[in-house]
Design an enzyme around this catalytic site. Structure first.
Site, short mmCIF file in Angstrom:
data_model
loop_
_atom_site.label_atom_id
_atom_site.label_comp_id
_atom_site.label_asym_id
_atom_site.label_seq_id
_atom_site.Cartn_x
_atom_site.Cartn_y
_atom_site.Cartn_z
N CYS A 431 -4.34 -1.50 -0.89
CA CYS A 431 -5.18 -0.45 -1.47
C CYS A 431 -5.97 0.33 -0.41
O CYS A 431 -6.09 1.56 -0.50
CB CYS A 431 -6.12 -1.03 -2.51
SG CYS A 431 -7.11 -2.43 -1.96
N ASP A 555 -7.93 5.75 -7.99
CA ASP A 555 -7.58 4.33 -7.90
C ASP A 555 -6.24 4.13 -7.20
O ASP A 555 -5.19 4.50 -7.72
CB ASP A 555 -7.52 3.73 -9.31
CG ASP A 555 -7.41 2.22 -9.29
OD1 ASP A 555 -7.33 1.63 -8.20
OD2 ASP A 555 -7.40 1.62 -10.38
N HIS A 557 -4.71 1.41 -6.86
CA HIS A 557 -4.02 0.24 -7.41
C HIS A 557 -2.97 0.60 -8.45
O HIS A 557 -2.27 -0.28 -8.96
CB HIS A 557 -5.04 -0.72 -8.04
CG HIS A 557 -6.08 -1.21 -7.08
ND1 HIS A 557 -7.28 -0.54 -6.89
CD2 HIS A 557 -6.10 -2.26 -6.23
CE1 HIS A 557 -7.99 -1.19 -5.98
NE2 HIS A 557 -7.30 -2.23 -5.56
#
Length: 582
Positions: A431, A555, A557
């Site tokens: 990440c 994000d 992820h």
């Protein structure tokens, strides 16, 4: 038609405000130029401004010049003097229908407050003051009903080579003017890509509108859920309507004339060197859908002539003895403008060699000088090329923005990097790598660097080279954090960064003003990490009264496909401080 009200885009208002401040800081009295837009019933819409030397770069023709402006420093307080300058600009540039033109005066008073006043040219010229109401509006309210039209075609520039620059300049001028004459005499045709439609000489009297060929446009753009994409998105998200330029080899008279002519050949025997330089004409225009096809063709012809003149100037300015540069057009979309502009650069010069040349362009277009906005690296990728790009850009556009408090967002373009891209399975550990890639993409799109976005391996190798990690780190699946991201920014692209240490989400709330100021001035994405988790902050909403703070989070992820709708609907638009990872 009597103009009763003038609409000025917020972007244009900001641009004029910054221009008058720059005028004062440079010790000058005034900065003046032209206004572009449209007259609509009892309203004039101001879209753009530039100095008299800058209109060639705008996606508007001189027929869309609707007035002039004058930005006066506090030393100039005579309103009549300012409007005299505006009137002189109109006359010098031979603005059509000057009776409908508007004159915009901008002042910076002794308190550094900006004052904008508008008058009707016809009334002022007649000696009568007629102040017009100014309405500051959002650009999307007008531009959402517009289309970007793009036309491309390559034309050979063939001329006799000479050892002297003066002779070369004369030869180039003569040939370019000959090409320009083909557009001025309407011998150019425009073929709509992926269709059978050809906009040719007969279109000069065609009163159909651009929207009347909607079935061809739909074929070009496709239909999604029964809705035309062009009507669904703002101007920057639309695909341009693309035409290919062809030149008619014979006139209409020769096609319909049955007379028989004897060809005449002029032959001259002598030795000389000929040079062929391809001129890749690539023009864009922002057009209203209700424009007639006759007006569309005239605008494209005007913009082609403008660009050919820029090519000529580029060739004459950058010729080096026997080296003839190949000019190329680049479309860029500065984040302070609501439309793209087109600049021309020589192929034999790097960006680092064009600093003074770009500075002139910045001044002509009234753009800030404190950041790169017109480099080749700033070239805008229109949505038509979206299939060629594996990463989504500016995924926050279209999300809900809180109305309470102060909101500042990332300024400029970035690409969204997340888990499982680039055939790399980094789910669970990559990440921070992806957040770093997003940050680097921002510097790349803004023209600060010309290096590609680094891969995981290149990031790991950079950490090894500076001695932060052992050699075994390269090729591993080990995560990195904020400190490693800071090291890589410096090592890979030469960007220094500041690390903000906080122990909890509650403590991060105390950094609200500092982060708000960062997005206001710097505008870069911010990597936020803690433990084994990392995110990217794209914006902040801070309420000084309640102390509430909200972050716009990207994000890394996410593991799905590059589907913007899925990403925006699945991921939260905002995270309150108590939910932020830190």
């Amino acid at each position: 038609m009597v103009v009763r009200r003038v609409s000025v885009f917020h972007e244009l208002r900001w641009q004029l405000t910054e221009t008058v401040k720059e005028t004062k800081s440079q010790g000058a009295d005034v900065t003046f130029g032209l206004l572009f837009g449209w007259h609509a019933q009892d309203e004039t819409i101001c879209l753009a401004c530039c100095t008299p030397d800058g209109f060639h770069y705008l996606p508007f023709s001189m027929s869309e010049c609707i007035g002039s402006f004058c930005c006066a420093a506090s030393s100039v307080t005579d309103e009549n003097e300012v409007f005299q300058i505006c009137e002189k600009v109109l006359m010098q540039n031979q603005v059509e229908e000057s009776s409908q033109a508007v004159l915009l005066g901008v002042w910076l008073d002794s308190s550094n407050h900006t004052k904008i006043v508008c008058q009707s040219h016809s009334h002022w010229f007649g000696g009568n003051a007629n102040y017009l109401e100014i309405n500051f509006s959002e650009s999307d309210t007008v531009l959402k009903d517009c289309i970007i039209v793009r036309a491309k075609g390559t034309f050979p520039l063939i001329f006799e080579f000479s050892e002297t620059k003066e002779a070369l300049t004369c030869s180039i001028t003569a040939v370019v003017e000959k090409i320009i004459s083909t557009f001025k005499t309407h011998k150019a045709s425009f073929h709509l890509s992926k269709s059978l439609y050809l906009m040719e000489e007969l279109a000069a009297v065609d009163k159909r509108t651009l929207s009347s060929i909607s079935h061809m446009i739909e074929k070009e753009y496709g239909i999604v859920n029964g809705q035309d994409k062009m009507k669904k998105h703002s101007l920057i998200e639309k695909r341009p309507l693309s035409f290919n330029i062809t030149i008619q080899a014979t006139g209409q008279e020769s096609l319909s004339d049955n007379s028989i002519y004897t060809p005449t050949i002029h032959f001259q025997r002598r030795c000389y060197k000929a040079v062929t330089v391809p001129l890749p004409v690539d023009v864009i225009a922002v057009l209203k859908q209700e424009m007639t096809l006759s007006e569309v063709k005239n605008t494209l012809e005007d913009k082609a002539c403008d660009q050919l003149l820029l090519f000529k100037d580029c060739l004459q300015s950058f010729i080096e003895k026997t080296k003839i540069p190949v000019p190329a057009a680049y479309h860029v979309w500065p984040n302070t403008l609501s439309f793209p502009v087109t600049v021309v650069y020589p192929g034999n010069k790097e960006d680092t060699e064009l600093v003074s040349y770009r500075e002139k362009l910045h001044r002509a277009l009234l753009l800030q000088l404190d950041r790169p906005q017109l480099r080749r690296q700033n070239s805008h990728r229109f949505s038509a090329l979206e299939n060629e790009i594996s990463y989504l850009r500016n995924t926050h556009v279209g999300l809900w923005i809180p109305e309470d408090g102060h909101t500042q967002l990332v300024r400029g373009t970035y690409t969204y990097h997340h888990y499982m891209q680039d055939h790399m399975d980094d789910d669970g550990w990559g990440c921070a790598y992806r957040s770093l890639q997003t940050v680097v993409s921002w510097f790349r799109f803004q023209g600060y660097i010309d290096k590609p976005v680094p891969t995981h391996k290149e990031i790991q190798q950079a950490l090894v080279e500076v001695g932060d990690k052992p050699s075994s780190f390269v090729g591993s699946r080990k995560w990195i954090g904020s400190q490693e991201v800071s090291i890589c920014l410096n090592q890979l692209i030469g960007v220094t960064s500041k690390i903000m240490f906080v122990s909890s989400g509650a403590e991060l709330a105390n950094k609200g003003r500092e982060l708000l100021e960062h997005f206001k001035i710097q505008g870069t994405p911010v990597m936020i990490g803690g433990g084994v988790l990392a995110h990217t902050i794209l914006g902040i909403n801070f309420n000084e009264v309640t102390g509430d703070i909200k972050f716009l989070i990207l994000d890394p992820h996410y593991t799905g496909n590059e589907n913007l709708s899925t990403i925006q609907n699945k991921l939260p638009n905002e995270l309150r401080c108590s939910f932020a990872y830190c």
